[in-house]
Design an enzyme around this catalytic site. Structure first.
Site, PDB file in Angstrom:
ATOM      1  N   SER A   1      45.050  39.075  33.692  1.00 52.51           N
ATOM      2  CA  SER A   1      43.198  38.741  33.475  1.00 52.51           C
ATOM      3  C   SER A   1      43.625  38.085  33.688  1.00 52.51           C
ATOM      4  O   SER A   1      44.504  37.346  32.516  1.00 52.51           O
ATOM      5  CB  SER A   1      42.623  39.718  32.849  1.00 52.51           C
ATOM      6  OG  SER A   1      41.673  38.642  32.431  1.00 52.51           O
TER       7      SER A   1
ATOM      8  N   HIS B   1      43.992  41.046  37.919  1.00 43.84           N
ATOM      9  CA  HIS B   1      42.611  41.544  37.213  1.00 43.84           C
ATOM     10  C   HIS B   1      41.673  40.369  37.035  1.00 43.84           C
ATOM     11  O   HIS B   1      41.423  39.248  37.410  1.00 43.84           O
ATOM     12  CB  HIS B   1      42.905  41.768  36.204  1.00 43.84           C
ATOM     13  CG  HIS B   1      41.523  42.718  35.529  1.00 43.84           C
ATOM     14  ND1 HIS B   1      41.658  44.388  35.200  1.00 43.84           N
ATOM     15  CD2 HIS B   1      40.738  42.764  34.217  1.00 43.84           C
ATOM     16  CE1 HIS B   1      40.440  44.956  34.401  1.00 43.84           C
ATOM     17  NE2 HIS B   1      40.131  43.386  33.993  1.00 43.84           N
TER      18      HIS B   1
ATOM     19  N   ASP C   1      38.264  39.602  36.482  1.00 40.75           N
ATOM     20  CA  ASP C   1      37.228  39.306  35.219  1.00 40.75           C
ATOM     21  C   ASP C   1      35.056  39.227  35.876  1.00 40.75           C
ATOM     22  O   ASP C   1      35.677  37.431  35.951  1.00 40.75           O
ATOM     23  CB  ASP C   1      37.007  39.100  33.651  1.00 40.75           C
ATOM     24  CG  ASP C   1      38.331  40.592  33.534  1.00 40.75           C
ATOM     25  OD1 ASP C   1      37.832  41.448  33.197  1.00 40.75           O
ATOM     26  OD2 ASP C   1      39.101  39.518  32.821  1.00 40.75           O
TER      27      ASP C   1
ATOM     28  N   MET D   1      31.777  38.439  35.213  1.00 35.70           N
ATOM     29  CA  MET D   1      30.850  38.083  34.561  1.00 35.70           C
ATOM     30  C   MET D   1      29.200  37.810  34.612  1.00 35.70           C
ATOM     31  O   MET D   1      29.057  36.758  34.951  1.00 35.70           O
ATOM     32  CB  MET D   1      31.107  37.645  33.079  1.00 35.70           C
ATOM     33  CG  MET D   1      32.264  38.430  32.693  1.00 35.70           C
ATOM     34  SD  MET D   1      32.769  37.745  30.741  1.00 35.70           S
ATOM     35  CE  MET D   1      34.521  38.495  30.242  1.00 35.70           C
TER      36      MET D   1
ATOM     37  N   HIS E   1      36.978  43.520  38.065  1.00 34.58           N
ATOM     38  CA  HIS E   1      36.212  44.494  36.942  1.00 34.58           C
ATOM     39  C   HIS E   1      35.120  43.933  37.085  1.00 34.58           C
ATOM     40  O   HIS E   1      34.753  42.304  36.319  1.00 34.58           O
ATOM     41  CB  HIS E   1      37.401  44.047  36.056  1.00 34.58           C
ATOM     42  CG  HIS E   1      36.828  44.780  34.652  1.00 34.58           C
ATOM     43  ND1 HIS E   1      36.743  44.353  33.435  1.00 34.58           N
ATOM     44  CD2 HIS E   1      35.532  45.625  34.519  1.00 34.58           C
ATOM     45  CE1 HIS E   1      36.202  44.921  32.169  1.00 34.58           C
ATOM     46  NE2 HIS E   1      34.533  45.469  32.794  1.00 34.58           N
TER      47      HIS E   1
ATOM     48  N   MET F   1      31.571  42.773  35.296  1.00 30.63           N
ATOM     49  CA  MET F   1      30.494  43.701  33.725  1.00 30.63           C
ATOM     50  C   MET F   1      29.405  42.441  34.822  1.00 30.63           C
ATOM     51  O   MET F   1      29.862  41.291  34.030  1.00 30.63           O
ATOM     52  CB  MET F   1      31.642  42.994  32.444  1.00 30.63           C
ATOM     53  CG  MET F   1      32.436  43.180  32.334  1.00 30.63           C
ATOM     54  SD  MET F   1      33.710  42.349  31.490  1.00 30.63           S
ATOM     55  CE  MET F   1      35.130  42.021  32.813  1.00 30.63           C
TER      56      MET F   1
ATOM     57  N   MET G   1      37.891  50.586  27.742  1.00 26.40           N
ATOM     58  CA  MET G   1      37.379  49.569  27.146  1.00 26.40           C
ATOM     59  C   MET G   1      38.277  49.477  26.223  1.00 26.40           C
ATOM     60  O   MET G   1      37.532  50.111  25.569  1.00 26.40           O
ATOM     61  CB  MET G   1      36.367  48.950  27.720  1.00 26.40           C
ATOM     62  CG  MET G   1      35.321  48.357  29.098  1.00 26.40           C
ATOM     63  SD  MET G   1      36.600  47.197  29.308  1.00 26.40           S
ATOM     64  CE  MET G   1      37.090  45.982  28.620  1.00 26.40           C
TER      65      MET G   1
ATOM     66  N   ASP H   1      41.999  48.306  29.022  1.00 26.84           N
ATOM     67  CA  ASP H   1      41.350  46.209  28.888  1.00 26.84           C
ATOM     68  C   ASP H   1      41.243  46.122  27.951  1.00 26.84           C
ATOM     69  O   ASP H   1      39.595  46.908  27.411  1.00 26.84           O
ATOM     70  CB  ASP H   1      40.583  46.634  30.512  1.00 26.84           C
ATOM     71  CG  ASP H   1      40.589  45.038  30.630  1.00 26.84           C
ATOM     72  OD1 ASP H   1      41.037  43.917  30.166  1.00 26.84           O
ATOM     73  OD2 ASP H   1      39.240  45.212  31.305  1.00 26.84           O
TER      74      ASP H   1
HETATM   75  C1  DX5 Z   1      37.193  41.774  28.287  1.00 26.45           C
HETATM   76  C2  DX5 Z   1      37.610  40.990  29.609  1.00 26.45           C
HETATM   77  C3  DX5 Z   1      39.134  41.945  29.871  1.00 26.45           C
HETATM   78  C4  DX5 Z   1      39.984  40.766  29.299  1.00 26.45           C
HETATM   79  C5  DX5 Z   1      41.414  41.232  28.953  1.00 26.45           C
HETATM   80  O1  DX5 Z   1      35.924  41.679  28.527  1.00 26.45           O
HETATM   81  O2  DX5 Z   1      37.635  42.319  30.376  1.00 26.45           O
HETATM   82  O3  DX5 Z   1      39.956  41.962  31.177  1.00 26.45           O
HETATM   83  O4  DX5 Z   1      39.865  39.734  29.902  1.00 26.45           O
HETATM   84  O5  DX5 Z   1      41.947  39.474  28.340  1.00 26.45           O
HETATM   85  P1  DX5 Z   1      42.711  39.678  26.724  1.00 26.45           P
HETATM   86  O6  DX5 Z   1      44.346  40.663  27.318  1.00 26.45           O
HETATM   87  O7  DX5 Z   1      42.965  38.580  25.767  1.00 26.45           O
HETATM   88  O8  DX5 Z   1      41.530  41.208  25.677  1.00 26.45           O
HETATM   89 ZN    ZN Z   2      38.415  43.141  32.048  1.00 35.39          ZN
END
Ligand code: DX5
Ligand code: ZN
Length: 209
Positions: free
Chosen positions: A7, A30, A32, A34, A63, A65, A134, A172
């Site tokens: 990520s 990965h 992310d 949001m 991913h 969110m 998670m 994750d």
């Molecule tokens: C959290 C994300 C993760 C995060 C992982 O909301 O979905 O993918 O970026 O990052 P680390 O490894 O720093 O927890």
């Molecule tokens: Zn993630």
């Protein structure tokens, strides 16, 4: 050997870090996403994300969110995407969204937050290629691994094995060379800050496998 998905959420320089990930043997990038609604943070808009192929040729694990996955699935399906994952806690029709992902010949995933019972996944197992457990509350990189996740990963492994579904387990949040030992039953680990805040990405990735 476990697969590793990196990520770049915590990256200070996304194009540079994507190029650095590209030079490693990481299995996936990965991504992310949001929306500022499902979680309070907001990531870059799709208009910027669509250029990711300029910096990495790795396949993407997206991913989402977001509150409304149905608005994002068609966009991210255009990229070099292997998996699209959204949250079981979303209020849209889950099976419809999983079928939408499949209609693009992309693998499906459901993410599950730390407080959601694992058994809630049961009705969706026949539609899934991956479950993203998670191990932090989603919304930010750099948080600590929640220890209760260990039992949840084991419970999920037993559940998947009992139904004999070929579903990958990915974990994750807060993954590093210590917490990886808590995820023995996982097939994939999604790691962010542990890799992208280090000088040598490959060394960190190798330490997770
Ligand atoms: C959290 C994300 C993760 C995060 C992982 O909301 O979905 O993918 O970026 O990052 P680390 O490894 O720093 O927890
Ligand atoms: Zn993630």
């Amino acid at each position: 050997m476990k697969k590793i998905s990196v990520s770049f959420l915590s990256s200070k320089n996304v194009p540079m870090d994507l190029r650095k990930i590209d030079e490693t043997d990481a299995d996936y990038v990965h991504v992310d996403v949001m929306d500022g609604k499902f979680v309070s943070n907001k990531t870059m808009p799709f208009s910027e994300m669509r250029h990711i192929h300029k910096y990495t040729s790795k396949r993407l694990e997206v991913h989402l969110m977001v509150k409304e996955p149905s608005k994002f699935i068609p966009l991210y399906a255009e990229l070099n995407t292997e998996y699209i994952i959204f949250h079981i806690e979303t209020e849209e029709d889950i099976i419809k969204n999983l079928e939408m992902i499949k209609s693009y010949s992309i693998k499906t995933g459901l993410a599950i937050n730390p407080e959601t019972p694992i058994k809630e996944l049961i009705p969706y197992l026949p539609y899934l290629d991956e479950v993203l457990v998670m191990s932090v509350v989603p919304g930010a990189g750099g948080q600590s691994f929640i220890m209760e996740s260990v039992e949840r990963i084991k419970e999920l492994r037993a559940l998947i094995d009992s139904y004999k579904f070929p579903i990958m387990i990915n974990v994750d949040g807060g993954i590093n060379n210590n917490t990886k030992d808590y995820c023995r039953e996982a097939d994939i680990l999604a790691a962010g800050s542990y890799v992208v805040l280090a000088a040598d990405f490959q060394e960190k990735i190798s330490s997770l496998r």
